[in-house]
Motif scaffolding. Sequence first.
Motif, PDB file in Angstrom:
ATOM      1  N   ASN A 293       0.788  -1.074  -0.060  1.00  0.00           N
ATOM      2  CA  ASN A 293       0.040  -0.216   0.026  1.00  0.00           C
ATOM      3  C   ASN A 293       0.938   1.314   0.045  1.00  0.00           C
ATOM      4  OD1 ASN A 293      -2.378  -1.828   0.374  1.00  0.00           O
ATOM      5  ND2 ASN A 293      -3.282  -0.639   1.711  1.00  0.00           N
ATOM      6  N   GLU A 296      -0.836   4.191  -2.401  1.00  0.00           N
ATOM      7  CA  GLU A 296      -1.935   4.623  -2.202  1.00  0.00           C
ATOM      8  C   GLU A 296      -2.210   6.039  -2.531  1.00  0.00           C
ATOM      9  OE1 GLU A 296      -5.964   3.687   0.728  1.00  0.00           O
ATOM     10  OE2 GLU A 296      -3.922   3.200   1.198  1.00  0.00           O
ATOM     11  N   CYS A 299      -1.663   7.603  -5.642  1.00  0.00           N
ATOM     12  CA  CYS A 299      -2.946   7.057  -6.494  1.00  0.00           C
ATOM     13  C   CYS A 299      -4.015   7.993  -6.226  1.00  0.00           C
ATOM     14  CB  CYS A 299      -3.076   5.856  -6.413  1.00  0.00           C
ATOM     15  SG  CYS A 299      -4.686   4.915  -7.574  1.00  0.00           S
ATOM     16  N   ARG A 300      -4.344   8.122  -5.186  1.00  0.00           N
ATOM     17  CA  ARG A 300      -5.792   9.106  -4.894  1.00  0.00           C
ATOM     18  C   ARG A 300      -5.234  10.540  -5.132  1.00  0.00           C
ATOM     19  NH1 ARG A 300      -9.043   4.713  -3.984  1.00  0.00           N
ATOM     20  NH2 ARG A 300      -8.349   3.759  -1.975  1.00  0.00           N
ATOM     21  N   TYR A 306      -7.482   2.715  -7.771  1.00  0.00           N
ATOM     22  CA  TYR A 306      -6.676   2.095  -6.439  1.00  0.00           C
ATOM     23  C   TYR A 306      -7.548   0.694  -6.359  1.00  0.00           C
ATOM     24  CZ  TYR A 306      -3.814   0.921  -2.501  1.00  0.00           C
ATOM     25  OH  TYR A 306      -2.897   0.334  -1.903  1.00  0.00           O
ATOM     26  N   THR A 308      -8.017  -2.816  -4.373  1.00  0.00           N
ATOM     27  CA  THR A 308      -7.688  -3.899  -3.411  1.00  0.00           C
ATOM     28  C   THR A 308      -7.953  -5.367  -3.896  1.00  0.00           C
ATOM     29  OG1 THR A 308      -7.862  -1.888  -1.631  1.00  0.00           O
ATOM     30  CG2 THR A 308      -7.551  -4.434  -0.973  1.00  0.00           C
ATOM     31  N   VAL A 434      -3.411   0.996  -9.613  1.00  0.00           N
ATOM     32  CA  VAL A 434      -2.549   0.139  -8.829  1.00  0.00           C
ATOM     33  C   VAL A 434      -3.486  -0.740  -8.264  1.00  0.00           C
ATOM     34  CG1 VAL A 434      -1.593   0.438  -6.366  1.00  0.00           C
ATOM     35  CG2 VAL A 434      -1.440   2.434  -7.881  1.00  0.00           C
ATOM     36  N   SER A 436      -3.392  -3.557  -5.049  1.00  0.00           N
ATOM     37  CA  SER A 436      -2.917  -3.731  -3.857  1.00  0.00           C
ATOM     38  C   SER A 436      -3.102  -5.285  -3.210  1.00  0.00           C
ATOM     39  CB  SER A 436      -3.682  -2.615  -2.713  1.00  0.00           C
ATOM     40  OG  SER A 436      -3.234  -3.065  -1.427  1.00  0.00           O
TER      41      SER A 436
END
Length: 686
Positions: A293, A296, A299-300, A306, A308, A434, A436
């Motif tokens: 992570n 994160e 990415c935000r 993102y 998960t 991404v 995660s």
Amino acid sequence: MKLTFSLPFLKKPVTQVTSQAQQQAEQFSKGLTTVRDMIAPSAIEVDFDFIKIGSQYVRTFFVAGYPRFVTANWLSPLISFDHSLDVAMYIYPQESREILDNLRRKVGEMEATIQSDIKRGRVIDPSVQVALEDALELQQQLAKGAERFFQFGLYVSIPAPTLEELNQVSKQVESTLASLLIITKKATLQMEDGFKTTLPMSKDKLLITRNMDTTSLGTTFPFTTSELTANQGILYGINEHNDSLVIFDRFSLENANSVIFGKSGGGKSYLVKLEVLRSLMFDSEVIVIDPENEYEELCRAVNGEYITFSFNTPAKINPFDLSQLTDSGENELGLKVLSLHGLFRVVMGKLTPEEDAVLDRAIILTYRQKGITQEPQSQLKEPPLVEDLYKVLIGMEETVAKGLSDRIERFIKGSMVGIIDQHSNVNIKNPFTVFSIRDLADELRPIAMYVLLDFVWTKIRRDLKKRLLIVDEAWYLMKYPDSANFLNSIAKRARKYFLGLTTITQDVEDFLAVDLGHSIVQNSSIQILLKQSAAAIDKIADLFYLSEGEKHLLLSADVGEGLFFAGPAHVAVRIIASPDEHLLITTKPSEILARKKAKTPAAEREASQPQLLTQSTPTPISLPQAKAAGETPPPFQPVAPAENRPIFTTVPVQETPPPEPEPINQPFKSTIEFRPVPPSSNNSPT
């Protein structure tokens, strides 16, 4: 005293046989092919201002005049010239006694010239006065033994494939040296001797020299470093040798792959996130497999996607998905079957030849039950699931099929349900995506990384576009031969699909313990070595042929410092980022904790609510409306319109006095936050 006697009876008669044997040997050797014959060019053409050897043109220059004052490394522009040059330096030590005698006579001549001009009332020639001062200073230094005297010759040969290019490069070399106040001349009518002079044979056939003392000669030593400053690309950092910028485009090399080695805390993720942030500005699509992570917040901030990947998350990927390419010319079903073999070897462990054969038949039968065959159009149908393979294995008569079904049962109705047993619902459309896998146990991470890589690779082959695929903590995949082989196959084939694979690892021992790790390094045009541990430095040095100085540099490097290899060149680099970039990409726990403490409760509540975008003046929200919602109202912030909106914004949160007299329990404080900007569909106030 040594006496030599000639005794006739000790002499051996010289026979005619020896002479005949030598002649026969010489005659025989003429018919043999030697190494000289094999490496000799087909023809040599000597012109008055160039020499042509085979199809290569060569022109030699000698230096006839030098500047009066020079600094250290003053020949760096010549050594770093952007064309192949053969530079030869010849140094001839001279006896100080002879030089002192010559200087004494020369000093007397120049003093007599000056005295004669004074007596005749003439103005003293400044060049004679300066030469006299230099001679007196050199005479004093030589007498003290502080300096020695040398003669120095400098020659430059320029090779070129065509005569036009030779003339063009010759003008550039002359201009470059003229900017250093160096006078060059062509070795006219001596091109053959000039070419031989610049060969590595230490034979000066031109003998055009200049007197120099020890200090002046020391400045000619070619202390220079490689530069990685290109006209296009992204900024990686600063060259620590000469403070030039390391600007490079990884897609300009034969392949765009890179590997990054460094111990924990050496700055690997910092460097990669900085590269990602800057690559996004050049229309590169970036896909990251993130085990911890670490990506994160970045990415935000850039409004990426993102995802998960774990048991209870909505994102699911089916490993049986096909590429749905009907015109690729390849056996897509066969490639997928091979990929599934690798996945199930990671899931089940080592398989016997019998188990492997049964698994192969079961996978093909599973696709056939869904109507999918070698026919490309049939591959557009809905793919099967792992559960379908499980049912096929149960229904097979072979004994080993039951054992195979038992090994994958936990993914169907056991403790690992929800990982690879559902249809895919992920569609990569965002420029920055991404995946995660932090919530997965270490046992499941190689499986998840294999599934994700296979899914991404299928997407890459389907849609050709400039992309970066970043695999963090790649040593997870190197633990299993099949996953390591899959990663190696991506590294070998990435160039065909405009893909740059970035492999990051801190466990150098595990990554290089297998031959496939060496293969990935060899298929990566960019290698970045950050701070290394003493346990791993010897293996790194053997692989990259590091010198002792480079080994010490990696052992003593600070965070964000290391060696940057790009093709044949490499430099010592220091990674740099702007303050705003640093806030987004730092993973230092103390900085992250300090930033969290700096946020006020009001700012945290504001960050959790959607932003209202407008170009008007901020309008306060009334306190009764806030009370109705049960919280203190956040201030209204203006943001740039969608077409001019930056990737992330810096928004000061200012104290807004309430219109009502009721007191506010907690005042607003000024702070800086980085947060994703809402989609353009919410640009108008609601």
